[in-house]
Design an enzyme around this catalytic site. Structure first.
Site, PDB file in Angstrom:
ATOM      1  N   ASP A 264       0.837  -1.193   0.000  1.00 26.38           N
ATOM      2  CA  ASP A 264       0.000   0.000   0.000  1.00 26.38           C
ATOM      3  C   ASP A 264       0.879   1.254   0.000  1.00 26.38           C
ATOM      4  OD1 ASP A 264      -2.107  -1.735   0.266  1.00 26.38           O
ATOM      5  OD2 ASP A 264      -2.399  -1.360   2.405  1.00 26.38           O
ATOM      6  N   LYS A 265       0.327   2.339  -0.481  1.00 26.27           N
ATOM      7  CA  LYS A 265       1.060   3.608  -0.523  1.00 26.27           C
ATOM      8  C   LYS A 265       1.697   3.929   0.827  1.00 26.27           C
ATOM      9  CE  LYS A 265       0.376   8.591  -1.000  1.00 26.27           C
ATOM     10  NZ  LYS A 265      -0.609   9.689  -1.112  1.00 26.27           N
TER      11      LYS A 265
END
Length: 313
Positions: free
Chosen positions: A136-137
């Site tokens: 995930d970012k």
């Protein structure tokens, strides 16, 4: 155009296997070449990947130049943990998007890799990095990327067979009753919020997370845990921890509420992290070419470490 005469050792092999072994490409890429009419035997085009080659036959083939990806290379700093001609292992910082998507066509890990790696050989005919898994970012940690088709196919197969070793560290709200457990809760896109994933879904997919409590901090209502993934669903650890009542510190999407942290300094440190408290700190896999097990381990990001140091103090 390479021309290879089949010797006694290679006779009887399938045509796709033969080309894959000679050209150092994956079998699926060899199959595509054959079906695209790029392979001939004794001057005759053969489009049957299962054709068994015979001793003395001359096999000719053309591997097209990879097509450049329609993305700009960008000089974004990368923390490279390991690199060779087949794979590159990156310590991805929180805040860096892995792959271009609507809203993120630049400033991604892929843009950075296109700038830093000059030896990508092409994935399925496109000059691009082989992204075989993602973070995930706002998750930091280790990520392996394939540089060629052979490496990508090997890594995809390893992830599919669940033989890749992946461990995460997380700081979560609450004190656990069980020091270790295996969470088996299918997840998918949430019925009511398409940006989130949850067990409340119309398209559930198997999701399994193991966790171990490393240390508990009852005074602050926080636990330090280690997680091992058996599956790799989007937001899996975040969803599973929230589902059992232990959302990740800083992860407001999945249930973290600053009001549950009474100590002001701790609340400030969590806010300053700028990420949810999750790091993919260990990664192990079989090298696509040598087939030797290689493994990597990193320290926690500094901003996550500050929170942990405060808890320990």
């Amino acid at each position: 155009m390479p021309e290879i005469v089949v010797d006694s050792e290679k006779k009887g092999k399938r045509l796709d296997q033969f080309i894959a072994s000679i050209a150092d490409i994956s079998r699926s890429q060899a199959k595509n070449l054959i079906e695209d009419g790029e392979v001939s035997i004794n001057g005759r085009i053969v489009k049957k990947p299962s054709y068994k080659v015979k001793e003395g036959e001359t096999v000719s083939f053309e591997i097209p130049e990879p097509i450049p990806l329609d993305l700009q290379p960008e000089n974004i700093p990368l923390d490279i943990v390991y690199e060779d001609k087949d794979v590159i292992v990156i310590n991805k910082p929180a805040g860096l998007v892995v792959h271009p998507a609507p809203g993120h066509y630049s400033g991604t890990l892929v843009n950075a890799l296109l700038y830093h790696c000059k030896d990508f050989q092409g994935i399925n005919g496109t000059l691009r990095p082989g992204i075989v898994h993602r973070l995930d970012k706002d998750t930091a940690g280790l990520l392996v990327v394939a540089k060629n088709d052979l490496a990508q196919q090997s890594l995809i197969e390893q992830f599919k067979r669940r033989t890749v070793g992946r461990f995460y560290r997380a700081l979560v709200l609450g004190i656990f009753e069980k020091q270790h457990d295996r969470i088996v809760v299918p997840i998918g896109r949430d019925k009511f919020d398409r940006k989130k994933f949850s067990p409340n879904t119309t398209s559930p997919k198997e999701a399994i997370t193991n966790y171990w409590v490393l240390e508990s901090f009852p005074t602050h209502n926080v636990s330090d845990i280690k997680c091992k993934l058996e599956t790799g669903r989007t937001h899996q650890i975040r969803v599973h921890m929230s589902h059992i009542g232990h959302p990740l510190l800083g992860d407001k999407t999945y249930g973290y509420k600053p009001s549950r942290i009474k100590e002001k300094t701790l609340r400030r440190l969590i806010d300053e992290m700028g990420m949810h408290a999750l790091c993919a700190y260990y990664l192990g896999f079989k090298h696509p070419r040598t087939e030797k097990w290689i493994e990597f381990e990193i320290d926690l990001p500094e901003n996550m470490k500050k929170v942990l140091d405060f808890l320990k103090s």
